[in-house]
Design an enzyme around this catalytic site. Structure first.
Site, PDB file in Angstrom:
ATOM      1  N   ASP A   1      -0.415   4.590   0.806  1.00  0.00           N
ATOM      2  CA  ASP A   1      -0.929   5.734   1.980  1.00  0.00           C
ATOM      3  C   ASP A   1      -0.020   5.525   3.188  1.00  0.00           C
ATOM      4  OD1 ASP A   1      -2.242   3.131   2.573  1.00  0.00           O
ATOM      5  OD2 ASP A   1      -3.584   4.330   3.737  1.00  0.00           O
TER       6      ASP A   1
ATOM      7  N   ASP B   1       2.117 -10.198   1.025  1.00  0.00           N
ATOM      8  CA  ASP B   1       1.666  -8.742   1.639  1.00  0.00           C
ATOM      9  C   ASP B   1       2.542  -7.850   2.426  1.00  0.00           C
ATOM     10  OD1 ASP B   1       0.198  -6.214   1.822  1.00  0.00           O
ATOM     11  OD2 ASP B   1      -1.602  -7.319   2.547  1.00  0.00           O
TER      12      ASP B   1
ATOM     13  N   ASP C   1       6.734   1.536   5.733  1.00  0.00           N
ATOM     14  CA  ASP C   1       5.514   1.158   6.085  1.00  0.00           C
ATOM     15  C   ASP C   1       4.650   2.145   5.196  1.00  0.00           C
ATOM     16  OD1 ASP C   1       2.959   0.235   6.485  1.00  0.00           O
ATOM     17  OD2 ASP C   1       2.679   1.068   8.354  1.00  0.00           O
TER      18      ASP C   1
ATOM     19  N   GLU D   1      -4.967   1.712   2.932  1.00  0.00           N
ATOM     20  CA  GLU D   1      -4.774   0.482   3.773  1.00  0.00           C
ATOM     21  C   GLU D   1      -4.825   0.904   5.520  1.00  0.00           C
ATOM     22  OE1 GLU D   1      -2.417  -2.435   6.629  1.00  0.00           O
ATOM     23  OE2 GLU D   1      -2.034   0.140   6.264  1.00  0.00           O
ATOM     24  N   GLU D   2      -4.307   2.232   5.398  1.00  0.00           N
ATOM     25  CA  GLU D   2      -4.088   2.813   6.919  1.00  0.00           C
ATOM     26  C   GLU D   2      -5.599   3.055   7.470  1.00  0.00           C
ATOM     27  OE1 GLU D   2      -1.509   2.465   8.565  1.00  0.00           O
ATOM     28  OE2 GLU D   2       0.069   2.577   7.129  1.00  0.00           O
TER      29      GLU D   2
ATOM     30  N   HIS E   1       0.879  -1.241  -0.192  1.00  0.00           N
ATOM     31  CA  HIS E   1       0.153   0.080   0.073  1.00  0.00           C
ATOM     32  C   HIS E   1       0.838   1.268   0.040  1.00  0.00           C
ATOM     33  CE1 HIS E   1       0.572   1.184   4.232  1.00  0.00           C
ATOM     34  NE2 HIS E   1       0.732  -0.001   4.472  1.00  0.00           N
TER      35      HIS E   1
HETATM   36 ZN   LIG Z   1       1.532  -0.766   6.211  1.00  0.00          ZN
END
Ligand SMILES: [Zn+2]
Length: 372
Positions: free
Chosen positions: A120, A214, A153, A187-188, A118
């Site tokens: 974001d 993932d 992340d 995702e967040e 992801h």
């Molecule tokens: Zn993440």
């Protein structure tokens, strides 16, 4: 008497031999590391990741507006930097920003694989800015360290996947099975417009993956007790999640004449009791696996412990419980995250509320947590 001593000695020797045998047969399971990028290529890839960090694709919160220009810019950034990938793979967008790429393989009989990530990131509170060594969206590379929100992340995974695909394409590689790249933009904030709709669409199309990779974990330094070198961790399970809200309501009053116990006192006491009674430590299956793999790489004393986990369980729990990261591996954790009470310095609030977040070990349930 001598006989008994001799017997004790014999038992000790056999026991020691048993421990040492376990150490000797506790062999390394690491594969050979292969360098595929030259120093120059590595630097170029790092610069592309740095560029990705400079685009503030922030998910502010569920149902809160986003800076859509940043998300559009991020998509364009990928297109500009990975032209082969965008020429050869098909791209389908979901909810405007999430991106699902399809790389057709040569053997349609095989099940496809899915690489997910992801792009974001969570917001940075104004009040936290002074705590940052470098601005969160600077993408600064200094002394071989890359600084910025999303470095771990999870833009690293987007860029790593893109780098690999672009490189494989330029070398003429053709995958046997189909490969799907699923890049979510929310995702967040639970991924309801990204991952969720992408997976629903894939299900509709009858696509069933052999496996999905993932975002998992990072390369950790100084976070695994007993390990000096960096450790690349592959997450094979995810902890469960539960949030409990505690609320106290007691008549307040003026702070010049406080009662023995105010709402804040009761709440503080409750939180303290929760922290003093952590959930019991346990070796879950993924952590057992982790120890089987990491143990052989450790110095002798630690190796001895990990080669005999059932005997030295309590030692392991003591060592792991000492640090947040280790503690999280062996038990369901308790983390108070929000306190809410009071508006004025001289008024005792009637209401006090706290939010406590728990991360459950695999195999544990919310019901079990509530009972505890
Ligand atoms: Zn993440």
């Amino acid at each position: 008497m001598k006989k008994i001593l001799r017997l004790i000695l014999l038992v000790i020797i056999i026991f020691t031999l048993y421990l040492l045998y376990n150490v000797a047969t506790f062999s390394g399971k690491q594969g050979e590391a292969v360098t595929v990028l030259s120093t120059v290529e590595f630097k170029q890839a790092a610069n592309r990741l740095a560029g990705a960090l400079r685009i503030p694709t922030v998910s502010h919160g569920k149902n809160l507006p986003v800076d859509s220009s940043a998300f559009v810019r991020f998509g364009r950034y990928l297109e500009e930097n990975y032209p082969l990938t965008h020429a050869r793979l098909t791209l389908k967008k979901f909810s405007a920003f999430s991106r699902l790429y399809h790389w057709r393989g040569t053997d349609s009989g095989r099940k496809p694989i899915v690489l997910a990530a992801h792009f974001d990131v969570v917001p940075v509170g104004e009040e936290n800015l002074p705590l940052w060594n470098h601005p969160p969206f600077s993408g600064l590379i200094q002394n071989d360290t890359l600084w910025g929100r999303g470095a771990i992340d999870d833009k690293i995974n987007i860029i790593a996947i893109m780098e690999a695909v672009e490189r494989l394409l330029s070398g003429g590689f053709e995958p046997a099975r189909d490969i799907w790249l699923a890049f979510g933009h929310d995702e967040e904030i639970e991924g309801t417009r990204g991952a969720k709709v992408m997976s629903a669409w894939m299900k509709e199309q009858g696509i069933r993956a052999e496996w999905v990779l993932d975002e998992g974990y990072a390369v950790l330094q100084d976070m695994i007790p007993g390990m000096d070198g960096p450790v690349a961790i592959i997450g094979t399970a995810e902890k469960g999640y539960a949030t409990i809200r505690l609320s106290v309501s007691i008549i307040g009053g003026h702070s010049s004449m406080p009662e023995k116990e105010t709402a804040l006192d009761v709440l503080a006491g409750a939180i303290r009791r929760l922290k003093q009674n952590p959930l019991p430590a346990r070796l879950s299956a993924p952590v057992r696996d982790f120890m089987r793999y990491i143990g052989p790489e450790m110095p002798f004393a630690q190796k001895l412990v990990f080669a005999n986990t059932s005997l030295f369980k309590n030692i392991i729990f003591n060592i792991y419980s000492a640090k947040g990261s280790g503690n999280a591996m062996v038990r369901t954790t308790t983390a108070p995250t929000i306190f809410r009470s009071g508006v004025k310095e001289n008024i005792i609030p009637q209401q006090a509320e706290a939010t406590v977040n728990f991360r459950l070990l695999p195999g544990e349930t919310r019901e079990g947590l509530m009972q505890h």
